[in-house]
Structure formats: structure tokens, C-alpha cells
Design an enzyme around this catalytic site. Structure first.
Site: not given
Ligand code: HMG
Ligand code: MG
Length: 301
Positions: A16-17, A206, A208, A239, A248
Site C-alpha cells: 500500500r504505502d 508508522h 518514514h 506519500c 517507511n
Molecule cells: P473528493 O474529490 O473530495 O471526493 O476526494 P468527492 O467526495 O467530492 O467525490 C468525487 C468523486 O470521487 C466521486 O466520483 C466519488 O464517487 C469518488 P464521480 O461522481 O466524480 O465519478 N470517490 C471515490 N472513489 C473511490 N473511492 C473512494 C471515493 N470517494 C469519493 N473512497 C477523497 C476525496 C478522499 C476520495 C480523495 O481525496 C482521495 O481519494 N484521497 C486519498 C489520498 C491518498 O490515498 N493518500 C495516500 C494515503 S494516506 C498516507 O499515505 C499516509 C499514511 O501512510 C500515514 C503517514 O504516513 O502519515 C496512512
Molecule cells: Mg505513510
């Protein structure tokens, strides 16, 4: 200070990450194969996939298919969900372990999930309180020491977020050191604050390794009695919303550290290094574990 735990659980984050920031799409079978191969080394807990918008993070578009394709029975597969839609998709994929997302800083939170910290906390509250009892929730608090946009974060604020999640019934609260900028001094201050408000058995880390502090920070967490931590085989990852952040802390580096400290972890380090390096070679990625490189050299001579 609690003293070192006798044993720890490492959650493996490479599928994933480790992969989420890559431009070239890693085929579903290769992602599932990575989990299956890593499971042969003794790893049982995986930060496996995410259910996020494919427009935002195309690499993670096949979360449900990856879960379906994993063939090893009995693994803990965690799906990261940023909102209710993600939760529905995770449940439809058959998962019972989900990870929800918050951050200490608004700017990161907005760039990462298009929600302020306050909005993200409300989403978490709804997800945790409105869903069936049999789910296990992990919550990440990203930017727990530093935000890539806002700089250093206040440990007291992070502790407040962690305490709030604990009160809502989140079973695992993981402090996300997203940028890798934190050093043992900062992590120590952070853990002092958080441990005043959340029992140690609910906490995980967690880290990095962007600035090479991952192992040192892990020692600080272990000294406080924390027995849950994420690692990424081969140091894969980063990320997409933390520019320049590398993966990580490598799982191989954790395994070497834990072995030296006499803390049980259940993972075969050299086998892990072999599998991770082979994956990196196959996918054209840089293998980035110092302990793994050394273990491979030692076992090939
Ligand atoms: P948004 O554009 O604000 O979403 O994104 P929305 O609610 O306005 O919806 C827009 C469109 O997205 C719609 O589709 C929804 O159905 C769809 P449309 O009508 O345009 O066809 N949609 C989705 N599709 C699939 N899966 C979903 C979903 N939600 C809405 N869950 C959203 C908001 C949260 C979806 C977006 O910002 C997003 O996907 N962000 C994820 C970013 C990400 O993955 N970041 C990396 C992970 S976090 C990380 O790595 C940190 C961590 O490791 C810890 C650390 O290191 O600190 C965990
Ligand atoms: Mg991370």
C-alpha cells in the site's frame, strides 16, 4: 518509560504505502503476489490496499481485486479508507480491518483527502460509530511530528486527536511520521504527551525513513512499550501528498533491530530481504534497506 516489550507485531506496508506513489501501474497479480510471498517470511499483518479515488491515486485502483487475489489464508489484511465510500468498498471486498485517516495539520489533510482535520475527525467518528461491531479500526494521525507544508506540529494537539479517537473506540491509533523529519527528541516529546492520554496497548507507530531516523525513532517507541509498528520491505514507498518523502522504515531494518534487542517478531529477515529485492528488481525499483543489503551479502558469501 515502560521498557521494551517482549514481542512486537510488524504490519507490512509495502503493497500500500510502498506502491501508492508509483506512476507505472503494478499489475494486480504482482501486488497480491508480494503479499503472499512476504507472508512466507512470517509476516501476518498487512497494510494491504486502499479504497481511495482512482483519480487521486491511480495505483490503488485495484484494491478489491488485490484482496481477492491474495491466496494465503489467515492474514490480517487492512484496507485504508478516507471516507464512507471507501468503507463501503472495503466491506464489499470482504475486509473486516480498516484504517481511517486523520492528520495533525489542515494543509496536509486538505491535500491528502480534501478535508480539514476537523472534517476528517467527523468522518472518522461517523465511520467508527455507525458501522458493525465486528470491524477492527486503525486510525492514522499523519504529520504527527511535521507537516510538509506547515512544519513542526504540537505534540499536545496530536495527543488530543489520539485521545478523541480512543474515546470513540478506535482500537489502534497509529502515529504517522509522514515526512520522516522527526528525530528521537521530538518523537519522545510526542509519546510523552500521547501516553498520558491513551494506553500504550492502543498505540502504534508508522515511521518514514526519509531522514534516516526510522530505526532511532523506533527505539524510542519500543522504550515506551509500544509493540505495534509498520515497516515496508525494501524501504519502498512514500506519500503522494508529502513531496520528497521516502518509504517507511524498511521492515528488514526493523527485524535486525528487534533481533539485536531480543524482542520477538517472528519474521525471517534474510528471506524477507531476498523477496523484497527480487520484487524491486522485477518492478525496476530501488531496493532500499541497509540491513537487508547486508543480510543478503552475508548469506551469499
Ligand atoms: P473528493 O474529490 O473530495 O471526493 O476526494 P468527492 O467526495 O467530492 O467525490 C468525487 C468523486 O470521487 C466521486 O466520483 C466519488 O464517487 C469518488 P464521480 O461522481 O466524480 O465519478 N470517490 C471515490 N472513489 C473511490 N473511492 C473512494 C471515493 N470517494 C469519493 N473512497 C477523497 C476525496 C478522499 C476520495 C480523495 O481525496 C482521495 O481519494 N484521497 C486519498 C489520498 C491518498 O490515498 N493518500 C495516500 C494515503 S494516506 C498516507 O499515505 C499516509 C499514511 O501512510 C500515514 C503517514 O504516513 O502519515 C496512512
Ligand atoms: Mg505513510
Amino acid at each position: 518509560m515502560n521498557g521494551f516489550p517482549d514481542s512486537v507485531t510488524i504490519t507490512e506496508s509495502s503493497s500500500r504505502d510502498g506502491l501508492q506513489s508509483l506512476g507505472a501501474f503494478v499489475p494486480t497479480g504482482d501486488k497480491a503476489g508480494l503479499i503472499d510471498d512476504l507472508a512466507t517470511t512470517g509476516l501476518t499483518s498487512f497494510d494491504a490496499v486502499s479504497f481511495v479515488s482512482p483519480k487521486w491515486v491511480p495505483q490503488m485502483a485495484d484494491g478489491a481485486e488485490v484482496v481477492q487475489a491474495v491466496s494465503t489464508p489467515g492474514l490480517r489484511l487492512i484496507g485504508l479508507v478516507p471516507n464512507m465510500r471507501g468503507l463501503e468498498d472495503a466491506l464489499a471486498a470482504g475486509l473486516t480491518d480498516v484504517a481511517v485517516l486523520a492528520a495533525a495539520s489542515d494543509t496536509f489533510s486538505e491535500r491528502n483527502i480534501n478535508a480539514t482535520v476537523d472534517e476528517a475527525m467527523h468522518r472518522i467518528r461517523r465511520i467508527v460509530l455507525d458501522t458493525p461491531e465486528n470491524l477492527t479500526f486503525r486510525a492514522y494521525i499523519s504529520t504527527a511530528t511535521h507537516c510538509p507544508y506547515e512544519g513542526e506540529q504540537d505534540p499536545d494537539w496530536v495527543a488530543h486527536l489520539a485521545e478523541t479517537m480512543f474515546e470513540w473506540g478506535v482500537q489502534e491509533i497509529f502515529l504517522g511520521e509522514t515526512t520522516g523529519m522527526g528525530t528521537p527528541a521530538h518523537v519522545s516529546r510526542l509519546l510523552d504527551e500521547v501516553l498520558e492520554r491513551v494506553p500504550v496497548e492502543f498505540l502504534g507507530v508508522h515511521f518514514h525513513d526519509t531522514y534516516g531516523q526510522g530505526v532511532a525513532n523506533t527505539v524510542v517507541a519500543l522504550e515506551r512499550g509500544i509493540d505495534k509498528m509498520d515497516g515496508s520491505a525494501g524501504g519502498l514507498g512514500g506519500c503522494p501528498y508529502a513531496p520528497g518523502a521516502s518509504g517507511n522504515v524498511a521492515t528488514e531494518d526493523l527485524v535486525w533491530l528487534l533481533g539485536g534487542l531480543g524482542i520477538a517478531h517472528g519474521v525471517d529477515g534474510p528471506a524477507l530481504a531476498r523477496i523484497a529485492r527480487e520484487f524491486c528488481v522485477d518492478q525496476g525499483l530501488t531496493y532500499n534497506s541497509r540491513a537487508g543489503t547486508a543480510m543478503l551479502a552475508a548469506t551469499s558469501s
